[in-house]
Motif scaffolding. Sequence first.
Motif, short mmCIF file in Angstrom:
data_model
loop_
_atom_site.label_atom_id
_atom_site.label_comp_id
_atom_site.label_asym_id
_atom_site.label_seq_id
_atom_site.Cartn_x
_atom_site.Cartn_y
_atom_site.Cartn_z
N LEU A 165 0.82 -1.21 0.00
CA LEU A 165 0.00 0.00 0.00
C LEU A 165 0.86 1.26 0.00
O LEU A 165 0.41 2.31 0.47
N ALA A 166 2.04 1.18 -0.53
CA ALA A 166 2.95 2.33 -0.56
C ALA A 166 2.30 3.51 -1.28
O ALA A 166 1.73 3.37 -2.36
N GLY A 167 2.35 4.69 -0.65
CA GLY A 167 1.76 5.89 -1.22
C GLY A 167 0.28 6.04 -0.99
O GLY A 167 -0.32 7.05 -1.39
N VAL A 168 -0.33 5.06 -0.34
CA VAL A 168 -1.78 5.07 -0.08
C VAL A 168 -2.03 5.44 1.38
O VAL A 168 -1.27 5.02 2.27
N ARG A 169 -3.07 6.18 1.64
CA ARG A 169 -3.43 6.54 3.02
C ARG A 169 -4.14 5.34 3.64
O ARG A 169 -5.25 4.98 3.25
N MET A 170 -3.52 4.74 4.63
CA MET A 170 -4.03 3.51 5.25
C MET A 170 -4.85 3.85 6.49
O MET A 170 -4.35 4.46 7.43
N LEU A 171 -6.12 3.44 6.49
CA LEU A 171 -7.03 3.71 7.59
C LEU A 171 -7.40 2.40 8.27
O LEU A 171 -7.98 1.51 7.66
N LEU A 172 -7.06 2.28 9.55
CA LEU A 172 -7.35 1.08 10.32
C LEU A 172 -8.67 1.25 11.04
O LEU A 172 -8.82 2.16 11.87
N LEU A 173 -9.65 0.42 10.74
CA LEU A 173 -10.94 0.53 11.42
C LEU A 173 -10.83 -0.10 12.80
O LEU A 173 -10.69 -1.31 12.95
N GLU A 174 -10.90 0.75 13.81
CA GLU A 174 -10.69 0.34 15.20
C GLU A 174 -11.73 1.05 16.08
O GLU A 174 -11.74 2.28 16.18
N PRO A 175 -12.64 0.29 16.74
CA PRO A 175 -13.73 0.91 17.52
C PRO A 175 -13.27 1.85 18.63
O PRO A 175 -14.02 2.75 19.02
N THR A 176 -12.04 1.68 19.14
CA THR A 176 -11.58 2.53 20.26
C THR A 176 -10.77 3.73 19.79
O THR A 176 -10.26 4.49 20.62
N ALA A 177 -10.66 3.94 18.48
CA ALA A 177 -9.85 5.05 17.97
C ALA A 177 -10.42 6.39 18.39
O ALA A 177 -11.64 6.56 18.52
N ALA A 178 -9.56 7.37 18.58
CA ALA A 178 -10.00 8.70 18.98
C ALA A 178 -10.60 9.48 17.83
O ALA A 178 -11.45 10.35 18.03
N THR A 179 -10.17 9.20 16.62
CA THR A 179 -10.62 9.95 15.44
C THR A 179 -11.75 9.22 14.73
O THR A 179 -11.66 8.02 14.47
N ALA A 180 -12.81 9.96 14.43
CA ALA A 180 -13.93 9.38 13.69
C ALA A 180 -13.66 9.44 12.19
O ALA A 180 -13.06 10.41 11.70
#
Length: 244
Positions: A165-180
């Motif tokens: 995924l080089a160069g791609v914005r990787m978003l980890l779906l995590e229920p406890t994350a601070a950012t929505a």
Amino acid sequence: MSHLYLDESLDLVELAPGAIVELSGDEARHAVTVSRVRPGERVSIGDGRGVLVRGTVTETGPKRLAIEADEVFVDERPSPHITLVQALAKGDRDELAVQAATELGVDAIVPWAAARSVSRWEGPKAEKGRQRWAAIVREAVKQSMRAWLPRVGPLATTAELPDRLAGVRMLLLEPTAATALTDLGPDGRDLALVVGPEGGIAPAELERLIAAGAESVRLGASVLRTSTAGPAAIAVLNARLGRW
């Protein structure tokens, strides 16, 4: 609604209304013998690369179908590009995620052997599993009348994801994350949604991927199944980024 059939070998880019387009092989056989398409009916033929041709069937045979084109549509690939990194999951939950994500417009899919994945693709099973997902994607594209056929990549380990995924914005779906997820704005990069298996993404994997530049985000207050998390996130991004 007309049926959609795919033939990636066709060159439809320069096609004009009035041209005759021929479908052959298994797709034509399915249309004629399974769907019982007959002359006079309207169908669509796509090349999986953004072009859809709609027209009236003029001839049929055991493995042949011809249409006279009356409409030619060229769809630009949506931007930003969205990849679903779907962890292998037990039962058919990963397959349900792949099917729904395709209908919702995902652009590529990467099967992921996560630490907590109960299902395992080992040896020849890895390519067999990839082909199974590719078949699900193909049928979902036809059902949803999409112009683009998403690619299903080979199985990836956690260690391989940053390079894949080089160069791609990787978003980890995590229920406890601070950012929505709904608070994120575009930054010009394509996106990859990383969805864990039933037990979620393991802490060591979160640390490793965040160290590689990934961002941890949450969908909402509830915890979604692995079969619904990715499709839900794709729907949010489609609306937020103007893809819908």
